[in-house]
Write a protein that holds these residues in place. Sequence first.
Motif, PDB file in Angstrom:
ATOM      1  N   VAL A  88       0.668  -1.295  -0.099  1.00 37.23           N
ATOM      2  CA  VAL A  88       0.000   0.134  -0.213  1.00 37.23           C
ATOM      3  C   VAL A  88       0.877   1.203  -0.035  1.00 37.23           C
ATOM      4  CG1 VAL A  88      -1.661   1.120   1.417  1.00 37.23           C
ATOM      5  CG2 VAL A  88      -1.902  -0.917   1.075  1.00 37.23           C
ATOM      6  N   VAL A  89       1.677   1.333   1.028  1.00 38.19           N
ATOM      7  CA  VAL A  89       2.853   2.398   1.052  1.00 38.19           C
ATOM      8  C   VAL A  89       3.311   2.765  -0.335  1.00 38.19           C
ATOM      9  CG1 VAL A  89       4.782   3.232   2.243  1.00 38.19           C
ATOM     10  CG2 VAL A  89       3.107   2.438   3.617  1.00 38.19           C
ATOM     11  N   ASP A  90       4.084   1.625  -0.957  1.00 38.43           N
ATOM     12  CA  ASP A  90       4.723   1.794  -2.226  1.00 38.43           C
ATOM     13  C   ASP A  90       3.720   2.021  -3.291  1.00 38.43           C
ATOM     14  OD1 ASP A  90       6.889   0.723  -0.783  1.00 38.43           O
ATOM     15  OD2 ASP A  90       6.568  -1.307  -1.603  1.00 38.43           O
ATOM     16  N   GLU A  91       2.572   1.853  -3.601  1.00 37.61           N
ATOM     17  CA  GLU A  91       1.630   2.267  -4.504  1.00 37.61           C
ATOM     18  C   GLU A  91       1.298   3.694  -3.991  1.00 37.61           C
ATOM     19  OE1 GLU A  91      -0.802   2.375  -7.543  1.00 37.61           O
ATOM     20  OE2 GLU A  91       0.615   0.667  -6.852  1.00 37.61           O
ATOM     21  N   VAL A  92       1.119   4.091  -2.722  1.00 39.29           N
ATOM     22  CA  VAL A  92       0.872   5.661  -2.810  1.00 39.29           C
ATOM     23  C   VAL A  92       2.026   6.303  -3.159  1.00 39.29           C
ATOM     24  CG1 VAL A  92       0.351   7.391  -0.775  1.00 39.29           C
ATOM     25  CG2 VAL A  92      -0.906   5.351  -0.902  1.00 39.29           C
ATOM     26  N   LYS A  93       3.409   5.931  -2.850  1.00 37.59           N
ATOM     27  CA  LYS A  93       4.386   6.557  -3.040  1.00 37.59           C
ATOM     28  C   LYS A  93       4.726   6.733  -4.885  1.00 37.59           C
ATOM     29  CE  LYS A  93       7.313   5.554   0.783  1.00 37.59           C
ATOM     30  NZ  LYS A  93       8.480   4.739   1.243  1.00 37.59           N
ATOM     31  N   ALA A  94       4.163   5.558  -5.229  1.00 39.48           N
ATOM     32  CA  ALA A  94       4.188   5.594  -6.780  1.00 39.48           C
ATOM     33  C   ALA A  94       3.336   6.620  -7.477  1.00 39.48           C
ATOM     34  CB  ALA A  94       4.169   4.206  -7.440  1.00 39.48           C
ATOM     35  N   GLN A  95       2.072   6.705  -6.868  1.00 40.37           N
ATOM     36  CA  GLN A  95       1.188   7.438  -7.524  1.00 40.37           C
ATOM     37  C   GLN A  95       1.385   8.662  -7.181  1.00 40.37           C
ATOM     38  OE1 GLN A  95      -1.933   6.921  -9.173  1.00 40.37           O
ATOM     39  NE2 GLN A  95      -1.865   4.722  -9.084  1.00 40.37           N
ATOM     40  N   LEU A  96       1.788   9.248  -6.084  1.00 39.34           N
ATOM     41  CA  LEU A  96       2.540  10.484  -5.837  1.00 39.34           C
ATOM     42  C   LEU A  96       3.699  11.075  -6.733  1.00 39.34           C
ATOM     43  CD1 LEU A  96       1.986  10.920  -2.123  1.00 39.34           C
ATOM     44  CD2 LEU A  96       0.463  11.930  -3.839  1.00 39.34           C
ATOM     45  N   TYR A  97       4.785  10.104  -6.912  1.00 39.26           N
ATOM     46  CA  TYR A  97       5.658  10.308  -8.002  1.00 39.26           C
ATOM     47  C   TYR A  97       5.231  10.410  -9.224  1.00 39.26           C
ATOM     48  CZ  TYR A  97      10.161   9.517 -10.377  1.00 39.26           C
ATOM     49  OH  TYR A  97      11.113   9.635 -11.098  1.00 39.26           O
ATOM     50  N   ARG A  98       4.246   9.819  -9.878  1.00 37.80           N
ATOM     51  CA  ARG A  98       3.649   9.894 -11.173  1.00 37.80           C
ATOM     52  C   ARG A  98       2.750  11.089 -11.221  1.00 37.80           C
ATOM     53  NH1 ARG A  98       3.266   4.420 -10.955  1.00 37.80           N
ATOM     54  NH2 ARG A  98       1.127   4.540 -10.126  1.00 37.80           N
ATOM     55  N   CYS A  99       2.321  11.466 -10.186  1.00 38.64           N
ATOM     56  CA  CYS A  99       1.306  12.850 -10.140  1.00 38.64           C
ATOM     57  C   CYS A  99       1.804  14.227 -10.634  1.00 38.64           C
ATOM     58  CB  CYS A  99       1.101  13.147  -8.710  1.00 38.64           C
ATOM     59  SG  CYS A  99      -0.475  14.279  -8.553  1.00 38.64           S
ATOM     60  N   GLN A 100       0.964  14.554 -11.519  1.00 33.34           N
ATOM     61  CA  GLN A 100       1.449  16.165 -12.223  1.00 33.34           C
ATOM     62  C   GLN A 100       0.787  17.100 -11.473  1.00 33.34           C
ATOM     63  OE1 GLN A 100       3.597  16.141 -14.838  1.00 33.34           O
ATOM     64  NE2 GLN A 100       3.730  13.686 -14.403  1.00 33.34           N
ATOM     65  N   CYS A 101      -0.154  16.749 -10.686  1.00 34.58           N
ATOM     66  CA  CYS A 101      -0.533  17.942 -10.044  1.00 34.58           C
ATOM     67  C   CYS A 101       0.217  18.154  -8.735  1.00 34.58           C
ATOM     68  CB  CYS A 101      -1.998  17.463  -9.548  1.00 34.58           C
ATOM     69  SG  CYS A 101      -2.941  18.255  -8.293  1.00 34.58           S
ATOM     70  N   PRO A 102       0.424  19.471  -8.263  1.00 36.07           N
ATOM     71  CA  PRO A 102       1.068  19.856  -7.140  1.00 36.07           C
ATOM     72  C   PRO A 102       0.451  19.426  -6.018  1.00 36.07           C
ATOM     73  CG  PRO A 102       1.053  21.774  -8.568  1.00 36.07           C
ATOM     74  CD  PRO A 102      -0.098  20.796  -9.175  1.00 36.07           C
ATOM     75  N   TRP A 103       1.227  18.680  -5.019  1.00 34.60           N
ATOM     76  CA  TRP A 103       0.581  18.030  -3.684  1.00 34.60           C
ATOM     77  C   TRP A 103       1.223  18.580  -2.680  1.00 34.60           C
ATOM     78  CZ3 TRP A 103       3.841  14.663  -1.698  1.00 34.60           C
ATOM     79  CH2 TRP A 103       4.975  14.101  -2.440  1.00 34.60           C
ATOM     80  N   LEU A 104       0.434  18.300  -1.322  1.00 36.46           N
ATOM     81  CA  LEU A 104       1.002  18.832  -0.045  1.00 36.46           C
ATOM     82  C   LEU A 104       0.793  17.315   0.807  1.00 36.46           C
ATOM     83  CD1 LEU A 104       2.482  20.451   1.942  1.00 36.46           C
ATOM     84  CD2 LEU A 104       0.377  21.364   2.389  1.00 36.46           C
ATOM     85  N   LEU A 105       1.697  16.801   1.446  1.00 36.62           N
ATOM     86  CA  LEU A 105       1.317  15.566   2.349  1.00 36.62           C
ATOM     87  C   LEU A 105       1.495  16.004   3.879  1.00 36.62           C
ATOM     88  CD1 LEU A 105       0.734  12.574   2.678  1.00 36.62           C
ATOM     89  CD2 LEU A 105       3.085  12.241   2.174  1.00 36.62           C
ATOM     90  N   VAL A 106       0.820  16.233   4.612  1.00 41.32           N
ATOM     91  CA  VAL A 106       1.132  16.637   6.062  1.00 41.32           C
ATOM     92  C   VAL A 106       0.893  15.339   6.858  1.00 41.32           C
ATOM     93  CG1 VAL A 106       0.138  17.942   7.919  1.00 41.32           C
ATOM     94  CG2 VAL A 106      -0.062  18.732   5.627  1.00 41.32           C
ATOM     95  N   PHE A 107       1.933  15.131   7.657  1.00 45.36           N
ATOM     96  CA  PHE A 107       2.177  14.417   8.804  1.00 45.36           C
ATOM     97  C   PHE A 107       2.096  15.114  10.115  1.00 45.36           C
ATOM     98  CE2 PHE A 107       4.527  12.161   5.388  1.00 45.36           C
ATOM     99  CZ  PHE A 107       4.289  11.183   5.507  1.00 45.36           C
ATOM    100  N   ASP A 108       0.712  14.927  10.748  1.00 42.84           N
ATOM    101  CA  ASP A 108       0.343  15.642  11.900  1.00 42.84           C
ATOM    102  C   ASP A 108       0.660  14.909  13.105  1.00 42.84           C
ATOM    103  OD1 ASP A 108      -0.656  17.932  13.461  1.00 42.84           O
ATOM    104  OD2 ASP A 108      -2.488  16.817  13.191  1.00 42.84           O
TER     105      ASP A 108
END
Length: 128
Positions: A88-108
Motif C-alpha cells: 500500500v505504501v509503495d503504491e501511494v508513493k508511486a502514485q504521488l511520484y507520477r502525479c502531475q498535480c502539485p500536492w502537499l502531504l502533512v504528517f500531523d
Amino acid sequence: VLMMEQVREKFNYGGDAATGISQLVLVGLGGVGKTQLTTEYCYRQYGSTYGLVMWLRAEQAESVEGDMRRLCNDLCGTSIKGMSTQEVVDEVKAQLYRCQCPWLLVFDNVEDPDVVQKFCPHGAKCGH
C-alpha cells in the motif's frame, strides 16, 4: 502572518536535490499552534498552489498505516484488499511520484521522525 510567509518561502525556495521534495518540520510544545498553522496554510494554499492536500495522523506508525490505506484507496481507485502495508505504501508513493498535480502531504503529531521517513515519498517533482 509572518509564520505563514516563512512556510510559503520554505516551500517556494526550498527543496532537497536528493529527494526532489521540500520538507518542513514544525517543532514545539503541545498546544502552541503547529496544527493550527498547518491547517491555515493548507486552507490558504489549496487550489492556488496545491491541487491535492493529504493529511495523515502520525502519532504512531499504525495511525499512518491506516491513513495510508485510506489514501491508497482514494488515489488508486482499485481495491487494496489483500495488499500488505508495504504494498500500500509503495503504491501511494508511486502514485504521488507520477502525479502531475502539485500536492502537499502533512504528517500531523509526529512523535518519531523515523516513522515519517518510512512513509515519505522521494523523487517526486510536484510534492511537498
